[in-house]
Design a protein around this motif. Structure first.
Motif, PDB file in Angstrom:
ATOM      1  N   PRO A  19       0.805  -1.274  -0.157  1.00 25.66           N
ATOM      2  CA  PRO A  19      -0.049   0.108  -0.025  1.00 25.66           C
ATOM      3  C   PRO A  19       0.731   1.220  -0.025  1.00 25.66           C
ATOM      4  CG  PRO A  19      -0.001  -0.906   2.032  1.00 25.66           C
ATOM      5  CD  PRO A  19       0.947  -1.940   1.300  1.00 25.66           C
ATOM      6  N   ASN A  20       0.268   2.329  -0.750  1.00 24.99           N
ATOM      7  CA  ASN A  20       0.936   3.503  -0.660  1.00 24.99           C
ATOM      8  C   ASN A  20      -0.233   4.659  -0.470  1.00 24.99           C
ATOM      9  OD1 ASN A  20       0.240   4.513  -3.427  1.00 24.99           O
ATOM     10  ND2 ASN A  20       1.518   2.732  -3.803  1.00 24.99           N
ATOM     11  N   TYR A  21       0.306   5.783  -0.356  1.00 26.81           N
ATOM     12  CA  TYR A  21      -0.675   7.035  -0.079  1.00 26.81           C
ATOM     13  C   TYR A  21      -1.790   6.884  -1.010  1.00 26.81           C
ATOM     14  CZ  TYR A  21      -2.334  11.687   0.893  1.00 26.81           C
ATOM     15  OH  TYR A  21      -3.175  12.579   1.117  1.00 26.81           O
ATOM     16  N   GLY A  22      -1.417   6.720  -2.387  1.00 24.12           N
ATOM     17  CA  GLY A  22      -2.443   6.867  -3.456  1.00 24.12           C
ATOM     18  C   GLY A  22      -3.230   5.697  -3.502  1.00 24.12           C
ATOM     19  N   THR A  23      -2.835   4.640  -3.150  1.00 27.26           N
ATOM     20  CA  THR A  23      -3.882   3.473  -3.212  1.00 27.26           C
ATOM     21  C   THR A  23      -4.799   3.481  -2.083  1.00 27.26           C
ATOM     22  OG1 THR A  23      -2.447   2.095  -1.930  1.00 27.26           O
ATOM     23  CG2 THR A  23      -2.276   1.979  -4.476  1.00 27.26           C
ATOM     24  N   VAL A  24      -4.370   4.024  -0.880  1.00 28.89           N
ATOM     25  CA  VAL A  24      -4.956   4.127   0.364  1.00 28.89           C
ATOM     26  C   VAL A  24      -6.142   5.052   0.049  1.00 28.89           C
ATOM     27  CG1 VAL A  24      -5.042   4.758   2.742  1.00 28.89           C
ATOM     28  CG2 VAL A  24      -3.351   3.103   1.772  1.00 28.89           C
ATOM     29  N   CYS A  25      -5.569   6.349  -0.449  1.00 34.84           N
ATOM     30  CA  CYS A  25      -6.608   7.398  -0.802  1.00 34.84           C
ATOM     31  C   CYS A  25      -7.639   6.830  -1.865  1.00 34.84           C
ATOM     32  CB  CYS A  25      -5.861   8.657  -1.476  1.00 34.84           C
ATOM     33  SG  CYS A  25      -5.183   9.554  -0.232  1.00 34.84           S
ATOM     34  N   ASN A  26      -7.502   5.668  -2.610  1.00 33.19           N
ATOM     35  CA  ASN A  26      -8.305   5.365  -3.604  1.00 33.19           C
ATOM     36  C   ASN A  26      -9.236   3.975  -3.129  1.00 33.19           C
ATOM     37  OD1 ASN A  26      -8.058   7.109  -5.914  1.00 33.19           O
ATOM     38  ND2 ASN A  26      -6.112   5.959  -6.260  1.00 33.19           N
ATOM     39  N   GLY A  27      -9.094   3.870  -1.819  1.00 29.35           N
ATOM     40  CA  GLY A  27     -10.085   3.199  -0.971  1.00 29.35           C
ATOM     41  C   GLY A  27      -9.571   1.376  -0.872  1.00 29.35           C
ATOM     42  N   ASP A  28      -8.158   0.972  -1.002  1.00 33.47           N
ATOM     43  CA  ASP A  28      -7.740  -0.314  -1.342  1.00 33.47           C
ATOM     44  C   ASP A  28      -8.048  -1.012   0.218  1.00 33.47           C
ATOM     45  OD1 ASP A  28      -5.624   0.771   0.730  1.00 33.47           O
ATOM     46  OD2 ASP A  28      -4.219   0.073  -0.559  1.00 33.47           O
ATOM     47  N   GLY A  29      -8.554  -0.365   1.017  1.00 37.59           N
ATOM     48  CA  GLY A  29      -8.844  -1.318   2.339  1.00 37.59           C
ATOM     49  C   GLY A  29      -7.897  -0.857   3.492  1.00 37.59           C
ATOM     50  N   HIS A  30      -6.950  -0.140   3.345  1.00 36.69           N
ATOM     51  CA  HIS A  30      -5.820   0.031   4.396  1.00 36.69           C
ATOM     52  C   HIS A  30      -6.425   1.543   4.749  1.00 36.69           C
ATOM     53  CE1 HIS A  30      -3.358  -2.789   2.327  1.00 36.69           C
ATOM     54  NE2 HIS A  30      -2.667  -2.938   3.522  1.00 36.69           N
ATOM     55  N   THR A  31      -5.680   1.643   6.133  1.00 33.57           N
ATOM     56  CA  THR A  31      -5.856   3.063   6.878  1.00 33.57           C
ATOM     57  C   THR A  31      -4.422   3.281   7.309  1.00 33.57           C
ATOM     58  OG1 THR A  31      -7.193   4.329   8.478  1.00 33.57           O
ATOM     59  CG2 THR A  31      -6.548   1.931   9.020  1.00 33.57           C
ATOM     60  N   GLU A  32      -3.945   4.587   7.655  1.00 35.53           N
ATOM     61  CA  GLU A  32      -2.865   4.865   8.092  1.00 35.53           C
ATOM     62  C   GLU A  32      -2.781   4.564   9.671  1.00 35.53           C
ATOM     63  OE1 GLU A  32      -3.226   9.175   7.575  1.00 35.53           O
ATOM     64  OE2 GLU A  32      -1.394   9.126   6.584  1.00 35.53           O
ATOM     65  N   ALA A  33      -1.546   4.005   9.749  1.00 34.88           N
ATOM     66  CA  ALA A  33      -1.201   3.584  11.275  1.00 34.88           C
ATOM     67  C   ALA A  33       0.073   4.307  11.752  1.00 34.88           C
ATOM     68  CB  ALA A  33      -1.049   1.988  11.302  1.00 34.88           C
ATOM     69  N   LEU A  34       0.181   4.418  13.012  1.00 32.93           N
ATOM     70  CA  LEU A  34       1.255   4.908  13.846  1.00 32.93           C
ATOM     71  C   LEU A  34       1.823   3.978  14.894  1.00 32.93           C
ATOM     72  CD1 LEU A  34       3.047   7.229  14.639  1.00 32.93           C
ATOM     73  CD2 LEU A  34       1.157   8.218  15.813  1.00 32.93           C
ATOM     74  N   LYS A  35       2.899   3.424  15.212  1.00 35.12           N
ATOM     75  CA  LYS A  35       3.512   2.771  16.159  1.00 35.12           C
ATOM     76  C   LYS A  35       4.365   3.747  16.958  1.00 35.12           C
ATOM     77  CE  LYS A  35       6.225  -0.854  17.595  1.00 35.12           C
ATOM     78  NZ  LYS A  35       7.072  -1.860  17.369  1.00 35.12           N
ATOM     79  N   ILE A  36       4.294   3.969  18.132  1.00 34.72           N
ATOM     80  CA  ILE A  36       5.136   4.823  19.055  1.00 34.72           C
ATOM     81  C   ILE A  36       5.732   4.121  20.014  1.00 34.72           C
ATOM     82  CG2 ILE A  36       5.298   6.695  20.375  1.00 34.72           C
ATOM     83  CD1 ILE A  36       2.490   7.715  19.119  1.00 34.72           C
ATOM     84  N   ASP A  37       6.992   3.973  19.976  1.00 33.95           N
ATOM     85  CA  ASP A  37       7.809   3.335  21.185  1.00 33.95           C
ATOM     86  C   ASP A  37       8.161   4.542  22.130  1.00 33.95           C
ATOM     87  OD1 ASP A  37       7.955   0.810  20.086  1.00 33.95           O
ATOM     88  OD2 ASP A  37       9.921   1.250  19.090  1.00 33.95           O
ATOM     89  N   PHE A  38       7.654   4.366  23.496  1.00 32.07           N
ATOM     90  CA  PHE A  38       7.850   5.537  24.359  1.00 32.07           C
ATOM     91  C   PHE A  38       8.043   5.053  25.900  1.00 32.07           C
ATOM     92  CE2 PHE A  38       3.683   4.229  24.807  1.00 32.07           C
ATOM     93  CZ  PHE A  38       3.158   4.245  26.083  1.00 32.07           C
TER      94      PHE A  38
END
Length: 71
Positions: A19-38
Motif C-alpha cells: 500500500p501507498n498514499y495513492g492506493t489508500v486514498c483510492n480505497g484499497d482497504g488500508h488505513t494509516e497507522a502509527l507505532k510509538i515506542d515510548f
C-alpha cells in the motif's frame, strides 16, 4: 516530545502487499497507522493520546481516517 523513543508510520487493515498514499486514498482497504515506542516513566499513554487528538480532527471525512466523517 520527551519520552518518545521512536515512531513508525505505515498502513494497516487491507489486503494489498504494497500500500501507498495513492492506493489508500483510492480505497484499497488500508488505513494509516502509527507505532510509538515510548518510555512510560517519562510520558504516559494518556498524554500521547491527548497530544494526538489535539492535532487531528477525526470528524473530517478522509479516506485515510475510517473513523471520521460524522458531520
Amino acid at each position: 516530545m520527551s519520552g518518545v523513543i521512536k515512531t513508525r508510520v505505515g498502513y494497516t487493515g487491507g489486503d494489498r502487499a504494497d500500500p501507498n498514499y495513492g492506493t489508500v486514498c483510492n480505497g484499497d482497504g488500508h488505513t494509516e497507522a502509527l507505532k510509538i515506542d515510548f518510555d512510560p516513566s517519562v510520558v504516559s499513554f494518556a498524554k500521547l493520546l491527548d497530544m494526538f487528538m489535539a492535532q487531528h480532527d477525526l470528524c473530517v471525512r478522509s479516506p485515510l481516517s475510517r473513523g471520521g466523517g460524522g458531520r
